[in-house]
Design an enzyme around this catalytic site. Sequence first.
Site, short mmCIF file in Angstrom:
data_model
loop_
_atom_site.label_atom_id
_atom_site.label_comp_id
_atom_site.label_asym_id
_atom_site.label_seq_id
_atom_site.Cartn_x
_atom_site.Cartn_y
_atom_site.Cartn_z
N GLU A 101 -9.82 6.26 6.80
CA GLU A 101 -8.39 6.51 6.74
C GLU A 101 -7.97 7.75 5.93
OE1 GLU A 101 -8.03 2.36 5.36
OE2 GLU A 101 -6.23 2.31 6.58
N ARG A 117 0.84 -1.21 0.00
CA ARG A 117 0.00 0.00 0.00
C ARG A 117 0.87 1.26 0.00
NH1 ARG A 117 -5.47 1.67 0.59
NH2 ARG A 117 -6.23 -0.45 0.67
N1 MTE Z 1 -12.23 6.20 14.10
C1 MTE Z 1 -12.28 5.97 15.43
N2 MTE Z 1 -13.02 6.81 16.20
N3 MTE Z 1 -11.60 4.95 16.02
C2 MTE Z 1 -10.83 4.10 15.28
O1 MTE Z 1 -10.22 3.16 15.82
N4 MTE Z 1 -10.00 3.50 13.03
C3 MTE Z 1 -9.69 3.98 11.68
C4 MTE Z 1 -10.90 4.66 11.06
N5 MTE Z 1 -11.49 5.60 11.98
C5 MTE Z 1 -10.74 4.31 13.85
C6 MTE Z 1 -11.50 5.38 13.30
C7 MTE Z 1 -9.24 2.94 10.77
S1 MTE Z 1 -7.63 2.45 10.84
C8 MTE Z 1 -10.08 2.37 9.85
S2 MTE Z 1 -9.51 1.23 8.74
C9 MTE Z 1 -11.49 2.71 9.78
O2 MTE Z 1 -11.86 3.67 10.77
C10 MTE Z 1 -12.31 1.44 9.97
O3 MTE Z 1 -13.66 1.66 10.01
P1 MTE Z 1 -14.58 1.84 8.70
O4 MTE Z 1 -14.08 0.89 7.67
O5 MTE Z 1 -15.91 1.52 9.19
O6 MTE Z 1 -14.39 3.26 8.29
N1 HPA Z 2 -5.92 -2.36 4.39
C1 HPA Z 2 -6.13 -2.61 5.69
N2 HPA Z 2 -6.06 -3.80 6.21
C2 HPA Z 2 -5.72 -4.81 5.40
C3 HPA Z 2 -5.48 -4.62 4.05
C4 HPA Z 2 -5.58 -3.32 3.51
O1 HPA Z 2 -5.38 -3.08 2.30
N3 HPA Z 2 -5.17 -5.82 3.51
C5 HPA Z 2 -5.23 -6.69 4.53
N4 HPA Z 2 -5.56 -6.10 5.68
MO1 MOS Z 3 -7.36 0.42 9.40
S1 MOS Z 3 -5.31 0.58 9.43
O1 MOS Z 3 -7.27 -0.44 7.85
O2 MOS Z 3 -7.57 -0.81 10.55
#
Ligand code: MTE
Ligand code: HPA
Ligand code: MOS
Length: 855
Positions: free
Chosen positions: A796, A380
């Site tokens: 993210e 990534r």
């Molecule tokens: N927001 C909060 N409040 N707490 C979290 O731990 N994790 C982040 C993001 N936002 C996080 C957050 C990460 S690393 C990801 S991948 C996404 O939320 C995961 O949730 P979603 O796929 O439902 O957006």
């Molecule tokens: N993003 C986050 N988590 C993951 C991924 C990715 O692309 N692939 C495997 N785990």
């Molecule tokens: Mo988020 S780093 O893909 O949990």
Amino acid sequence: MRTLTKLSKAPETAPAKAPETTPAKAPDAAPDAAPDISADSAEARQQQAGRIKGDGPLARDTLGPAASGPHGRAHESAIKHVTGRAAYIDDLKAPADCLHVALALSPVAHGRLTRLDLDRVRALPGVIDAVGFHDVPGHTDIGPVFPGDPIFVGDEISYVGQVLFAIAAESHHAARRAVKAALDAGVVEIDEQPASLDAPAAAAGGEFVRPTHVQQRGDWEATLAGAPLVVEGEQFVGGQEHFYLEGQACLVFPTEDEGVVVHTSNQHPSETQKLVAEVLGIPFHAVTVEVRRMGGGFGGKETQASPWACIAALISRRTGRAARLRLSRGDDMHVTGKRHPFHNRFRLGVDEHGVIQGGEITVIGDCGYSPDLSDAIVDRAMFHSDNAYSLGAARVTGHRARTHTASNTAFRGFGGPQGMMVIEAAMDDIARRIGEDPLTVRKRNLYRKGRDVTPRDVTHYGQTVEQIGLLHELIERLETSSDYWARRQSVIDFNAQNPIIRKGLALTPVKFGISFTAKHLNQAGALLHVYTDGSVQINHGGTEMGQGLHTKICQVVARELALDLGAVRITATRTDKVPNTSPTAASSGADLNGMAARDACLTLKARLFDFAAEHFYQGQALDREGMRLEAGHLVAGIGESERRIPWGELVQAAYLGRVSLSEKGFYATPLIHYDRGTGQGRPFYYFAYGAAVAEVSVDTLSGEYQVDRVDILHDVGDSLNPAIDLGQVEGGFIQGMGWLTSEELKWNEAGRLISDGPATYKIPTYGDLPAIFNVELMEGHPNSMASIYRSKAVGEPPFMLGISVWSALRDALASLSDYREAPRLDTPATPERVLLAAEALRARHSDGPPAFGGQ
Ligand code: MTE
Ligand code: HPA
Ligand code: MOS
């Protein structure tokens, strides 16, 4: 005066006014009814006014029901969060005889465990049980994707903090005391060996956790050789501690057969189910994993929540008692992996206008001792080493270096942020070389239609970039709304007048690919139940970590079934409800599970419609074709022939008519593919875009600085929930800013993490909020791909908006060379690093103000 963060259509609220505590009517207001504390809160705020930095309201405070739009809703647990009634793992009730588990950790970074006397440990006072490598009945390797992570040290020790053995006792403190007593009693003997702690050296020596991967497009060597100008550089991008509020924790109950029920703070229940089963040597169906919510995950609980569940499950099965394991903050920081530090290099050929023609980029991820998710994370980083810019003819190489530290893991952005840092550094460097404003150079390099050296809308891994118009429009709008050019002039004027305090300004974009790059993970399931009172329960494979996923899924179901949000309730994520799920990660939670929930609704709806068409026949059949759900009713026909049947009546009739009121849903993302052999494909379903403008003031004699103003415009397609999305944008930005500025991980020469608590590791605080913080969601651009209601993932992408702060710091420093040079600025750009960069620049550009101490 502070400017308010707002939705573009939000009316401005006076800063002194108390914020709305609940933007919209809380869906579950009755069971959660809490004493009204808003008056006290308003008074407290007034007393604080002006006395603490960052005391102004954030976006979510200013959202009235009107401003939040039709879909703005409070977080499903908002009231529970603020009143302390939301249950986290440590709040769960356990039987009185529940055991508590503590871990004995390796004090050395590398070596051999030559003796471990667990019988002596078991004989120590207060010890109920002790387990190590040789007590595991099933698998001892719990590597999530590739092998390499022993549950306990067997023979080789690979980092400070690796788990040697675990002790169970009657209380948390008794267990911790017993661990200390055991180690003091000398139950372990270790043959210490030299540790490898230098990732570039490891890479040079071929010490990798996974093979190197290359993406390549066009003749980069010839292009580089023929380019009018070559810009090259190197950078170190530091790691980051997750610092979730709730540390790693789990609670395991033995079941009446050979299995366990595991409650865990965990982004990936299905993987934990698998690993616990494998460690115990029992079938997957004997293990149930439940996650109600996490107090933050940020990627740190995608793979690294499993080991604790496995250890507690072992104890629980051996003793027949419930077992709790929670890591202290210090242990958590030593034992678990972090964001990967990266060492990046670039060599790019550019034309006279600063437009990249081609070149090469090399990234080295410091993976720690084992693969964990590093293959996908370095991928990534490579996928994002272009950020929003066309690289032309380019080769991107990604190494996965092995070092003797905890195994680095997923963290918001998943390598993407570290990859983007290469090209954002290059943009500033190119600008200084050709003497143009960095924003001008950035805009010239953006992906665009057409071709010269290569097609300018295709990435180095072969994916065509869609919604390019949106990217350009977003940046232009932000350029205008942030008043970039006028402020650029004032920054230049200010710097000309001020030898010591220097201001910097930068606009940086974000283009972030949405989808798991491991294709099979792009699937989700949901389970929908309608009960005979008409109330609805939805369960899905995603987990809640504060990001508002459950709220969004309830909204999807309420919208499909045309019910009030209060009629839909989410239940805890459980592996026995929806099986074989993917981690909640890659920002895809709402995209995948929202679609799966919708799929379940659509199937159930079709079944109810078929039933209704016959059942409610009254001399005349109901019009099946145009049948729909509207505001709590089934509606058939139009005008004079319209029939409206209340939802409750429909559900009752269907039940009595022996029609199933339960349905499962499924979704798999279409179109995506990536061939690792050729390094080409379309790994992402779509891209999410954003941009930020940051302004900073730097004291160039001390290196201290502050962020004066930040303006953000971010693309979420048609937002599923603007209130929640704004919170994600604000939080993501601040977390990204912290990563690049104050959050410094320090290890001593022996490989021991010495920044292992809040006293030495500095995450941003409330006072670090930019004095002016304007955050807006881009409107009027639905996702060009068929995502759930044309929304876009938001978890993210905003993290990488924090890069604007780092670029603004470099801009402020560049002023010391009259903008002829952008200094190298490794991250985190702590005041120390900023000061060193300032001194080095002053030494090189003698026409600047005198160097520190040189008056
Ligand atoms: N927001 C909060 N409040 N707490 C979290 O731990 N994790 C982040 C993001 N936002 C996080 C957050 C990460 S690393 C990801 S991948 C996404 O939320 C995961 O949730 P979603 O796929 O439902 O957006
Ligand atoms: N993003 C986050 N988590 C993951 C991924 C990715 O692309 N692939 C495997 N785990
Ligand atoms: Mo988020 S780093 O893909 O949990």
